[in-house]
Design a protein around this motif. Structure first.
Motif, PDB file in Angstrom:
ATOM      1  N   ILE A 105      -2.855   1.452  10.645  1.00 49.60           N
ATOM      2  CA  ILE A 105      -3.898   0.539  11.111  1.00 49.60           C
ATOM      3  C   ILE A 105      -3.879  -0.761  10.299  1.00 49.60           C
ATOM      4  N   ASN A 106      -3.441  -0.688   9.041  1.00 47.61           N
ATOM      5  CA  ASN A 106      -3.447  -1.876   8.196  1.00 47.61           C
ATOM      6  C   ASN A 106      -2.192  -2.739   8.334  1.00 47.61           C
ATOM      7  N   VAL A 107      -1.280  -2.352   9.205  1.00 50.07           N
ATOM      8  CA  VAL A 107      -0.041  -3.117   9.361  1.00 50.07           C
ATOM      9  C   VAL A 107      -0.129  -3.979  10.618  1.00 50.07           C
ATOM     10  N   TYR A 108       0.158  -5.285  10.460  1.00 54.78           N
ATOM     11  CA  TYR A 108       0.095  -6.202  11.599  1.00 54.78           C
ATOM     12  C   TYR A 108       1.430  -6.321  12.306  1.00 54.78           C
ATOM     13  N   PRO A 156      -6.890  -2.635  -0.936  1.00 58.41           N
ATOM     14  CA  PRO A 156      -6.348  -1.610  -1.822  1.00 58.41           C
ATOM     15  C   PRO A 156      -5.824  -0.428  -1.006  1.00 58.41           C
ATOM     16  N   ASP A 208      -2.795  -5.816   5.854  1.00 58.11           N
ATOM     17  CA  ASP A 208      -4.112  -6.186   5.334  1.00 58.11           C
ATOM     18  C   ASP A 208      -4.047  -6.299   3.822  1.00 58.11           C
ATOM     19  N   ARG A 254      -4.380 -11.385   4.244  1.00 63.43           N
ATOM     20  CA  ARG A 254      -3.128 -10.678   4.508  1.00 63.43           C
ATOM     21  C   ARG A 254      -2.222 -10.680   3.281  1.00 63.43           C
ATOM     22  N   ARG A 310       0.121   3.571   1.450  1.00 64.34           N
ATOM     23  CA  ARG A 310       0.383   4.070   2.803  1.00 64.34           C
ATOM     24  C   ARG A 310       1.816   3.768   3.222  1.00 64.34           C
ATOM     25  N   LYS A 351       2.326   1.897  13.369  1.00 62.52           N
ATOM     26  CA  LYS A 351       1.171   2.738  13.699  1.00 62.52           C
ATOM     27  C   LYS A 351       0.072   2.647  12.648  1.00 62.52           C
TER      28      LYS A 351
END
Lengths: 595, 157
Positions: free
Chosen positions: B68-71, B13, B10, B43, B18, B66
């Motif tokens: 949440i912001n990683v596709y 910021p 994503d 993205r 992370r 895992k």
């Protein structure tokens, strides 16, 4: 992927509909947040207000649906929400202020994260314009909690507050559950004229937990289970969070496969069943550890091969092929290679495996193995030498086990020797009734967790088993429990020292007791009474049983204070990094040498 | 061994923190990290080079997935891919040496992007091997400063 909001939250809150009646209304940011919590189905919030949570608490003042429990320390708020979540399966909810209020929650969040417990923690934050300027009571909460959350949000736009709450509850409760932090700058909470929009569905393109197991792998496991000569099911907390107890029992009984559980898995399978070998691992049952040592097939379900369960990783189940179900792909192959990996939800996958087995007329083929395993169970029980001179903690727990058979009882523990004795001597027959901090091993968990469980189940009996070290880590919550008229029962096993560390110093450090003996512990009975509790102090060991009855029969919160000698250790014990063959203190009832 | 991870995330910021935190928590160094926008404004793309064995990289990949912001995370190391890096070399160069350095740069298809009284700045792109070869040759003149962009990579086809 569109994930429909399901479960108790959406349905209870909106009578089955997923569209919020408040959508489109203009309100303050704080009202958006509180309304969103109502829409998410929250009933109880554990929290503590403060400067940057003023507006949030002001909006809470008007809520008719939310009950707030004002704790005495923010760490306890998270443990209480965690206990509530463990006991109910719902998401626990916490509201605190910024700075120290927020950082005080860290140990609670880490505890929930390690044991995969769904909790949403809302923290106040300084206004967006001063973020990063070291303003009064500012702490970088998303930064501080980064490694110990499932996800976190620093909200920057008031119009996103409601959708953030919906996402947070969705993320916390689906897939592998875990804690989610929402950090809310106070200017967003104060902002007026925000249009409320709670999403009908949560859309997260990059978050798609896998529930259904791969069909080919399901068949493979079914075949392996059918043909295994010495199979063992290794069952973890994932069975409880998935609600897979029924499917586990079906599988185990259908093929007559013994089950060893982890500490977090305790209660996932009735402990009076002959197929349940009890807890495996460091202080686990010898039968469970022997069975895993000799198994040719281990079926691990919802568990993570933690070091406390496996001992030296290379030596765990050395002869076994391993099948592993977990909803978190990162757990599969992390600590032990899986010969048959299945990513999926334990309940769904187990049901598929049972279905696969039912297609053929499967007969149990484990009789010889079971005979061996049950011999171990008989020969190596948890046992202790009875002694008249003092009260033995094992005896106390045996009595408690017998006395709590009469009605619904939820046990919470703290961390240390008492926790292990409790896991050994209490028979847990239902999921969500033995609540203990396993992964993090957090002293101070037990009392606030009992408070959370008691709030969720006001009519159940909730007993916190604790030690003198652990109790003093969150003893202030006695005030919250008294204030909320919660009939929590605390069993204090007091050896006036940090027993588990003391035991390790005795066994492995030549009795060099560095800083494990307490000086100046309080009179716990007087202290409990000062908090408005009733208290029982056992002085004469002969009165143990009658005093326990009196303690449990108290209407309000009550403490039973039992002094035990420091000489009582937890056995058996597999020293760290060793195997069951190196275990200390295994009981032998007519067993042959060398087994 | 160095491994190249290609990560789609994503464009928000804190996402980089992370990712970096997750990798550093496992105790190994990030050799290089290149972050940029993509064709999709929501993205970002991260190319991360880490020094770790395959098993650790597999675990890191799962852990990254895992978030949440990683596709998507792919390990491009063994896949058919193109990787490039951009380097700026500031080299000591008196007037007499300029000709040689310019000639050397042209062999590597590098460009002179700044000239001063006693330095030349050379811009070069290419694979790690090529840039290391160039660095070794320029070393003879005295390298005052090197700034590298970090590797970026894309699968072929």
């Amino acid at each position: 992927m569109w994930c429909k909001l399901t479960g108790v939250y959406a349905d209870e809150a909106k009578g089955g509909s997923t569209v919020s009646e408040h959508n489109g209304k203009k309100m303050t940011g704080a009202q958006c947040l509180i309304t969103a919590l109502e829409d998410a189905g929250v009933e109880t919030i554990f929290g503590y207000p403060g400067g940057h949570a003023l507006a949030l608490y002001d909006a809470l003042y008007d809520s008719e649906k939310l009950t707030h429990v004002l704790v005495r320390h923010e760490q306890a708020a998270v443990h209480a929400a965690d206990g509530y979540a463990r006991a109910t399966g719902k998401v626990g909810c916490v509201l605190v202020t910024s700075g120290p209020g927020a950082t005080n929650t860290v140990t609670g969040i880490a505890t929930a994260c390690m044991d995969s417990i769904p909790v949403v923690i809302i923290t106040g934050q300084v206004p967006t314009v001063v973020l990063g300027s070291d303003a009064f009571q500012e702490s970088d909460m998303t930064g501080v909690t980064l490694p110990i959350v499932k996800h976190s949000y620093l909200v920057k736009d008031a119009s996103e507050l409601a959708s953030t709450v919906a996402q947070a509850f969705h993320i916390a409760s689906t897939g592998r559950p875990g804690p989610v932090v929402i950090d809310v700058p106070s200017d967003l909470a104060r902002k007026s004229g925000v249009v409320y929009k709670y999403p009908d569905e949560v859309k997260l393109q990059s978050y798609k937990p896998t529930y259904k197991g791969n069909a080919r792998q399901v068949k493979q496991v079914a075949r392996a289970l059918r043909t295994a000569k010495r199979p063992v099911i290794y069952a973890g907390g994932g069975i409880i969070s998935s609600g897979a107890s029924k499917e586990l029992a079906q599988l185990s009984e259908m093929l007559r496969i013994p089950v060893a559980t982890t500490l977090e898995g305790k209660g996932c399978y009735p402990e009076d069943s002959e197929l349940n070998l009890g807890m495996l691992g460091m202080h686990g049952s010898t039968a469970a550890n022997f069975a895993l040592r000799d198994a040719d097939f281990v079926f691990a379900i919802g568990t993570r091969f933690s070091d406390r369960s496996t001992g030296r990783p290379g030596a765990f189940a050395p002869h076994a092929r391993v099948a592993h179900i977990d909803i978190d792909p990162a757990e599969i192959g992390k600590n032990r290679k899986a010969d048959i990996p299945i990513v999926g939800d334990a309940k769904t996958v187990l049901a598929a495996i049972v279905g696969e087995l039912k297609k053929e007329d499967v007969k149990p083929a484990t009789e010889a193995w079971l005979t061996q395993v049950l011999t171990w169970v008989r020969e190596h029980p948890f046992a202790y030498e009875p002694c008249e001179d003092h009260v033995q903690p094992q005896r106390v727990l045996e009595l408690l086990d017998a006395m709590t058979n009469d009605r619904d009882t939820i046990i919470t523990t703290d961390v240390g020797q008492h926790q292990m004795w409790a896991s050994q001597y209490l028979h847990t027959d239902r999921p969500r009734t033995f609540l203990s901090s396993g992964g993090a091993g957090t002293m101070g968990f037990g009392l606030p967790a009992a408070m959370g469980a008691q709030i969720a189940f006001p009519k159940s009996r909730v007993v916190c088993i604790t030690g003198d070290g652990s109790l003093q880590m969150n003893i202030q919550e006695m005030a919250t429990i008294h204030g909320n008229k919660l009939p929590v029962k605390v069993l204090l096993l007091d050896n006036n020292c940090l027993g588990m560390v003391h035991q390790m110093q005795e066994l492995f450090l030549e009795g060099r007791y560095s800083e494990t003996d307490f000086f100046g512990n309080p009179d716990f009975a007087m202290l409990a009474r000062a908090f408005g509790w009733s208290a029982f102090e056992l002085e004469n060991p002969q009165e143990l049983e009658s005093m326990m009855h009196a303690w449990l029969d108290e209407e309000g919160p009550s403490l039973l204070w039992i002094k035990i000698p420091v000489s009582e250790d937890v056995f058996p014990m597999i020293p760290e990094g060793k195997t069951v063959d190196d275990a200390i203190g295994i009981t032998n009832v007519g067993a042959k040498e060398g087994e | 061994m160095s491994r190249i991870l290609s990560i789609w995330v994503d464009n928000k910021p804190g996402v980089l923190a992370r990712i970096a935190g997750l990798v550093s928590r496992r105790g190994f160094n990030i050799e290089s990290l290149a972050v940029s926008d993509t064709e999709d404004t929501t993205r970002s793309h991260v190319t991360m080079v880490v020094d770790a064995d395959e098993i650790i990289v597999e675990q890191v990949t799962k852990q990254l997935n895992k978030l949440i912001n990683v596709y998507k995370v792919s390990d491009l190391t063994d896949a058919d891919h193109i990787d490039r890096e951009l380097v700026l070399f500031k080299v000591s160069a008196e007037a007499a040496q300029r000709g040689e350095i310019i000639e050397l740069a042209s062999i590597f298809r590098a460009r002179i992007v700044d000239v001063a009284a006693n330095t030349l700045t050379v811009e070069a792109t290419g694979t790690t091997d090529k840039l290391e070869a160039m660095e070794n040759l320029l070393d003879a003149y005295g390298i005052k400063e090197i700034i590298r962009s970090g590797k970026i990579a894309i699968p072929r086809g």
